[in-house]
Scaffold this active site. Structure first.
Site, PDB file in Angstrom:
ATOM      1  N   GLU A 284       0.823  -1.207   0.000  1.00  0.00           N
ATOM      2  CA  GLU A 284       0.000   0.000   0.000  1.00  0.00           C
ATOM      3  C   GLU A 284       0.864   1.267   0.000  1.00  0.00           C
ATOM      4  O   GLU A 284       0.464   2.308  -0.494  1.00  0.00           O
ATOM      5  CB  GLU A 284      -0.910  -0.016   1.234  1.00  0.00           C
ATOM      6  CG  GLU A 284      -2.300   0.508   0.951  1.00  0.00           C
ATOM      7  CD  GLU A 284      -3.256   0.278   2.104  1.00  0.00           C
ATOM      8  OE1 GLU A 284      -3.951  -0.744   2.082  1.00  0.00           O
ATOM      9  OE2 GLU A 284      -3.299   1.097   3.025  1.00  0.00           O
ATOM     10  N   HIS A 313       7.875 -26.833   0.560  1.00  0.00           N
ATOM     11  CA  HIS A 313       7.227 -27.958  -0.125  1.00  0.00           C
ATOM     12  C   HIS A 313       6.112 -27.473  -1.033  1.00  0.00           C
ATOM     13  O   HIS A 313       5.245 -28.246  -1.417  1.00  0.00           O
ATOM     14  CB  HIS A 313       6.697 -28.947   0.911  1.00  0.00           C
ATOM     15  CG  HIS A 313       7.784 -29.472   1.798  1.00  0.00           C
ATOM     16  ND1 HIS A 313       8.488 -30.624   1.528  1.00  0.00           N
ATOM     17  CD2 HIS A 313       8.341 -28.952   2.924  1.00  0.00           C
ATOM     18  CE1 HIS A 313       9.408 -30.805   2.467  1.00  0.00           C
ATOM     19  NE2 HIS A 313       9.349 -29.799   3.321  1.00  0.00           N
ATOM     20  N   LYS A 427     -13.070   2.021  -1.945  1.00  0.00           N
ATOM     21  CA  LYS A 427     -14.035   2.352  -0.884  1.00  0.00           C
ATOM     22  C   LYS A 427     -15.211   3.132  -1.478  1.00  0.00           C
ATOM     23  O   LYS A 427     -16.370   2.880  -1.163  1.00  0.00           O
ATOM     24  CB  LYS A 427     -13.363   3.185   0.215  1.00  0.00           C
ATOM     25  CG  LYS A 427     -12.454   2.382   1.150  1.00  0.00           C
ATOM     26  CD  LYS A 427     -11.950   3.232   2.321  1.00  0.00           C
ATOM     27  CE  LYS A 427     -11.076   2.431   3.276  1.00  0.00           C
ATOM     28  NZ  LYS A 427     -10.594   3.165   4.431  1.00  0.00           N
TER      29      LYS A 427
HETATM   30  O1  PA5 Z   1      -3.445   1.527   5.746  1.00  0.00           O
HETATM   31  C1  PA5 Z   1      -4.531   2.035   5.500  1.00  0.00           C
HETATM   32  O2  PA5 Z   1      -4.696   3.240   5.522  1.00  0.00           O
HETATM   33  C2  PA5 Z   1      -5.755   1.167   5.192  1.00  0.00           C
HETATM   34  O3  PA5 Z   1      -5.437  -0.152   5.009  1.00  0.00           O
HETATM   35  C3  PA5 Z   1      -6.734   1.281   6.342  1.00  0.00           C
HETATM   36  O4  PA5 Z   1      -6.139   0.857   7.517  1.00  0.00           O
HETATM   37  C4  PA5 Z   1      -7.996   0.469   6.084  1.00  0.00           C
HETATM   38  O5  PA5 Z   1      -8.571   0.842   4.879  1.00  0.00           O
HETATM   39  C5  PA5 Z   1      -8.989   0.684   7.207  1.00  0.00           C
HETATM   40  O6  PA5 Z   1      -9.253   2.052   7.382  1.00  0.00           O
HETATM   41  P1  PA5 Z   1      -9.865   2.633   8.699  1.00  0.00           P
HETATM   42  O7  PA5 Z   1      -8.919   2.384   9.809  1.00  0.00           O
HETATM   43  O8  PA5 Z   1     -10.064   4.069   8.413  1.00  0.00           O
HETATM   44  O9  PA5 Z   1     -11.161   1.906   8.931  1.00  0.00           O
END
Ligand code: PA5
Length: 456
Positions: A284, A313, A427
């Site tokens: 990410e 394996h 989202k």
């Molecule tokens: O790293 C990130 O920003 C995302 O993976 C969020 O953690 C994830 O989308 C969840 O978001 P939130 O904590 O706002 O619910």
């Protein structure tokens, strides 16, 4: 201080030949390293300051949960689930929930990070909700998966305990602008806050991870000390003396040379979920279409999770003989938590005799050494992260080293390692599909592109 060690001998051309890195490679990225050093040492980088924060209140509340509930359930997704899960799984035994509860005075742990109806149905119909503390974590307080889970579990709690349903809840969220915050304030629910500047995947040392650590009774102070010590070490601007920078530089050069897959393979089940956490962090943070100057770069390196010796394996054949597009990071633990001897039986069998009086400890690390040897012989780049033990101190070092390394790699790539426009895109489309107001345009576009017929 004793510290985790990054052994990158087998990334170098001296060890693995043409697919290895040489001095010219380091020289060629000198400018990128200098740029990244400038950015990472910025004092505003909040995630590096987290291990210095006072956590007394969270620790206290963790103790309260431990002594008042039989279960601890985390509802959250992405960065709001992977950190706490990694801490729990790396510090408590794999079969923690199966231990007899009176033997181990700790709650059972559940992490629900999906909206699979079958999974949630199973849980809600089996868990003793009355004795469950539910920690609902969402930084934005807007994530549809977490909010829908919240509605299901709070509805069940309200039916079960109409006058005291809030007693079973803790919210962890942003201090401004979050639905969780609004509901929490309205009903007087216990809340912990995630600092504004911290995104989900860098939140392991905020209440997101720390509350779980406090409930599972691990040595958080030692974990944070480890993180602080490593953070200090990573202040060194010389990348050759800075494990996080060096890890990033090696991966960066590898990416430039077409190695776009990065495998992380710990030789202990305890760190299996650390690889899940790291995969999100790496993917990410680095997977970006645009660089900081607005050019299309489509940067990133695909993280792959593997487990030793299980995947020897399954995946290893590919790592050994497939395309030269991978870097393998192996995680070695010198001392596992327990010693597991292999007993002396069937000594008369020549196939078993050599195992008599040995141990699984020796076996798993021999497997690891065998793989380092085999990868190296096959000219396959591999790095070893070596932990003296699974002590919280070294875990803390590893978490922050990987966070700093990720941010550093992002800065070398000249992208923003802290945003996630691709995630936001998904989202928004889900909001549109679920009929949220204000997302009508996206809904129309989805109708055309996906040829969806909205029936309701
Ligand atoms: O790293 C990130 O920003 C995302 O993976 C969020 O953690 C994830 O989308 C969840 O978001 P939130 O904590 O706002 O619910």
């Amino acid at each position: 201080m004793e510290k985790i060690v990054i052994d990158y001998t087998n990334m170098m051309s001296e060890s693995i030949g043409v697919h290895g890195i040489n001095d010219d490679d380091f020289i060629s990225v000198k400018g990128d390293i200098e740029r990244a050093v400038k950015r990472i040492t910025d004092k505003q980088l909040m995630f590096r300051r987290l291990p210095y924060e006072n956590i007394d209140k969270i620790v206290e509340y963790g103790k309260y949960i431990r002594s008042n509930f039989k279960n601890f359930l985390v509802l959250g997704i992405g960065g709001s689930a992977l950190g706490p899960k990694a801490i729990f799984k790396s510090t408590c035994g794999r079969y923690h929930n199966e231990y007899k509860i009176d033997k181990v005075p700790l709650p059972k742990f559940y992490f629900e990070d999906n909206v699979d109806p079958d999974r949630i149905y199973d849980l809600i119909n089996t868990i003793d909700l009355e004795n469950t503390c539910i920690n609902i974590i969402s930084k934005s307080g807007k994530t549809i998966e977490t909010l829908s889970q919240m509605m299901i579990f709070i509805d069940a709690l309200q039916k079960l305990k109409p006058d005291s349903w809030t007693d079973n809840l803790v919210f962890t969220t942003d201090k401004d602008n979050s639905v969780l915050l609004d509901i929490g304030k309205k009903y007087g629910i216990k809340m912990f806050y995630i600092p504004q500047e911290i995104g989900g995947r860098y939140s392991i040392f905020t209440p997101v991870g720390i509350l779980t650590a406090a409930v599972c009774g691990c040595d958080i102070h030692s974990m944070l000390k480890g993180a602080r010590d490593m953070n200090e070490l990573c202040n060194n601007e010389d990348y050759t003396k800075n494990p996080a920078f060096m890890y990033a530089v090696l991966q960066y050069i590898s990416m430039k040379r077409g190695k776009n897959i990065s495998i992380m393979m710990p030789y202990t089940d305890s760190l299996k979920f650390v690889t899940d956490w790291f995969s999100q962090l790496w993917a990410e943070s680095l997977g970006k279409k645009y660089d900081i100057d607005g050019n299309v770069v489509n940067a990133g390196q695909t993280p792959v999770r593997a487990l030793g010796s299980v995947d020897q394996h399954s995946q290893l054949q590919l790592y050994m003989e497939g395309p030269f597009d991978k870097v393998v990071t192996l995680i070695k633990v010198d001392k596992h938590r327990y010693k597991m001897p292999i007993p002396t039986i069937f000594e008369d069998s020549s196939e078993l005799k050599f195992l008599c009086n040995s141990s699984l400890n020796k076996l798993i690390n021999s497997e690891l050494e065998a793989i380092i040897y085999a990868l190296t012989q096959n000219g396959r780049p591999n790095i070893v992260i070596n932990l003296p033990s699974l002590d919280e101190y070294y875990l803390g070092q590893m978490f922050i080293m990987l966070e700093i390394g990720t941010a550093f790699a992002g800065y070398m790539l000249n992208i923003n390692p802290f945003d996630q426009p691709g995630v936001e895109h998904g989202k928004i489309s889900t909001y549109a599909l679920m009929g949220k107001e204000g997302f009508e345009e996206r809904r129309k576009s989805l109708e055309i592109t996906n040829k969806i017929k909205f029936l309701v």
